[in-house]
Design a protein around this motif. Structure first.
Motif, PDB file in Angstrom:
ATOM      1  N   GLN A 195       0.819  -1.215   0.000  1.00 20.08           N
ATOM      2  CA  GLN A 195       0.000   0.000   0.000  1.00 20.08           C
ATOM      3  C   GLN A 195       0.852   1.265   0.000  1.00 20.08           C
ATOM      4  O   GLN A 195       0.530   2.222  -0.707  1.00 20.08           O
ATOM      5  N   VAL A 196       1.916   1.298   0.784  1.00 19.87           N
ATOM      6  CA  VAL A 196       2.802   2.467   0.785  1.00 19.87           C
ATOM      7  C   VAL A 196       3.431   2.635  -0.593  1.00 19.87           C
ATOM      8  O   VAL A 196       3.529   3.749  -1.109  1.00 19.87           O
ATOM      9  N   GLN A 197       3.819   1.535  -1.215  1.00 21.90           N
ATOM     10  CA  GLN A 197       4.382   1.610  -2.570  1.00 21.90           C
ATOM     11  C   GLN A 197       3.367   2.154  -3.566  1.00 21.90           C
ATOM     12  O   GLN A 197       3.744   2.765  -4.569  1.00 21.90           O
ATOM     13  N   GLN A 198       2.083   1.961  -3.290  1.00 24.03           N
ATOM     14  CA  GLN A 198       1.020   2.491  -4.151  1.00 24.03           C
ATOM     15  C   GLN A 198       0.624   3.918  -3.767  1.00 24.03           C
ATOM     16  O   GLN A 198      -0.307   4.475  -4.342  1.00 24.03           O
ATOM     17  N   GLY A 199       1.318   4.487  -2.774  1.00 24.06           N
ATOM     18  CA  GLY A 199       1.045   5.865  -2.375  1.00 24.06           C
ATOM     19  C   GLY A 199      -0.101   6.034  -1.402  1.00 24.06           C
ATOM     20  O   GLY A 199      -0.722   7.091  -1.323  1.00 24.06           O
ATOM     21  N   LYS A 200      -0.361   4.987  -0.616  1.00 23.33           N
ATOM     22  CA  LYS A 200      -1.466   5.036   0.340  1.00 23.33           C
ATOM     23  C   LYS A 200      -0.995   4.514   1.697  1.00 23.33           C
ATOM     24  O   LYS A 200      -0.181   3.605   1.762  1.00 23.33           O
ATOM     25  N   LEU A 201      -1.516   5.114   2.758  1.00 25.33           N
ATOM     26  CA  LEU A 201      -1.234   4.606   4.090  1.00 25.33           C
ATOM     27  C   LEU A 201      -2.555   4.237   4.746  1.00 25.33           C
ATOM     28  O   LEU A 201      -3.477   5.047   4.799  1.00 25.33           O
ATOM     29  N   ASP A 222      10.540   5.241   5.090  1.00 20.43           N
ATOM     30  CA  ASP A 222      11.433   4.746   4.044  1.00 20.43           C
ATOM     31  C   ASP A 222      12.480   3.892   4.743  1.00 20.43           C
ATOM     32  O   ASP A 222      13.361   4.420   5.433  1.00 20.43           O
ATOM     33  N   VAL A 223      12.378   2.573   4.597  1.00 23.83           N
ATOM     34  CA  VAL A 223      13.267   1.682   5.344  1.00 23.83           C
ATOM     35  C   VAL A 223      14.699   1.721   4.813  1.00 23.83           C
ATOM     36  O   VAL A 223      15.640   1.501   5.581  1.00 23.83           O
ATOM     37  N   GLU A 224      14.884   1.999   3.542  1.00 26.72           N
ATOM     38  CA  GLU A 224      16.245   2.071   3.003  1.00 26.72           C
ATOM     39  C   GLU A 224      17.012   3.264   3.559  1.00 26.72           C
ATOM     40  O   GLU A 224      18.198   3.168   3.845  1.00 26.72           O
ATOM     41  N   ARG A 225      16.323   4.393   3.695  1.00 25.31           N
ATOM     42  CA  ARG A 225      16.977   5.604   4.205  1.00 25.31           C
ATOM     43  C   ARG A 225      16.814   5.765   5.709  1.00 25.31           C
ATOM     44  O   ARG A 225      17.471   6.609   6.302  1.00 25.31           O
ATOM     45  N   GLY A 226      15.939   4.995   6.308  1.00 29.94           N
ATOM     46  CA  GLY A 226      15.680   5.158   7.736  1.00 29.94           C
ATOM     47  C   GLY A 226      15.120   6.533   8.014  1.00 29.94           C
ATOM     48  O   GLY A 226      15.573   7.242   8.908  1.00 29.94           O
ATOM     49  N   ALA A 227      14.096   6.931   7.235  1.00 25.46           N
ATOM     50  CA  ALA A 227      13.563   8.288   7.319  1.00 25.46           C
ATOM     51  C   ALA A 227      12.046   8.284   7.183  1.00 25.46           C
ATOM     52  O   ALA A 227      11.464   7.399   6.555  1.00 25.46           O
TER      53      ALA A 227
END
Length: 174
Positions: free
Chosen positions: A75-81, A104-109
């Motif tokens: 869902q986050v990848q689709q732009g929804k929370l 964003d798990v890759e950036r930790g942000a």
């Protein structure tokens, strides 16, 4: 797939990721305000409070329940929370806000956040679903104008909004 299926079928690492997201919020807010904000965490989360914010030299506190979703989720990848709050333990009050964040798990942000006063959330979330959960569903897209848009924040805006909420609470004597 039912809309709350992924919420109910959490992976073993979900609690770890959720706790990390809470600490990410706490650290980000302390750093962004140059230490003006202080944050406490609960040893036991039986009242739906994950973080308690306090301004240095102030008397008001803001309790916050954090609902985090990770960038690896569909869902986050689709732009929804989308998140659910258990109505059995949810109790709105002036000094409690709901914080919904995409991380964003890759950036930790923090990617996007919504800081919603609990009374507002209670009024806007509607009736609990058949599992006793209140539903939050918002678009992360900048051009979106859904009902949660007035509460949507960038990571940079989050700490300033928390400071503003503390000022409101100071003035009201809460």
């Amino acid at each position: 797939m039912r809309e709350d299926e992924d919420y109910l079928d959490k992976s073993p690492s979900a609690a770890r990721m959720g706790k990390a997201a809470e600490y990410l919020v706490a650290a980000s807010c302390i750093l962004a305000t140059g230490g003006e904000l202080n944050v406490s965490t609960s040893l036991v989360d039986d009242e739906g409070v994950d973080l308690v914010f306090h301004r240095r030299g102030g008397s008001a506190t803001l309790a916050v329940q954090v609902k985090a979703r990770m960038s690896t989720g569909v869902q986050v990848q689709q732009g929804k929370l989308m998140a659910f709050v258990r109505s059995q333990t949810f109790q709105s009050r002036d000094d409690l806000d709901m914080l919904f964040i995409a991380v964003d798990v890759e950036r930790g942000a923090i990617m996007t956040a919504w800081l919603v006063p609990s009374g507002t959330f209670a009024g806007m979330a509607g009736e609990p679903n058949n599992r006793g959960r209140l539903r939050f569903s918002a678009s992360m897209k900048p051009e979106s104008k859904d009902r949660w848009t007035p509460y949507r924040l960038t990571a940079a805006e989050l700490s300033q909004r928390i400071l503003a909420r503390l000022s409101e609470l100071e003035k009201s004597g809460a």
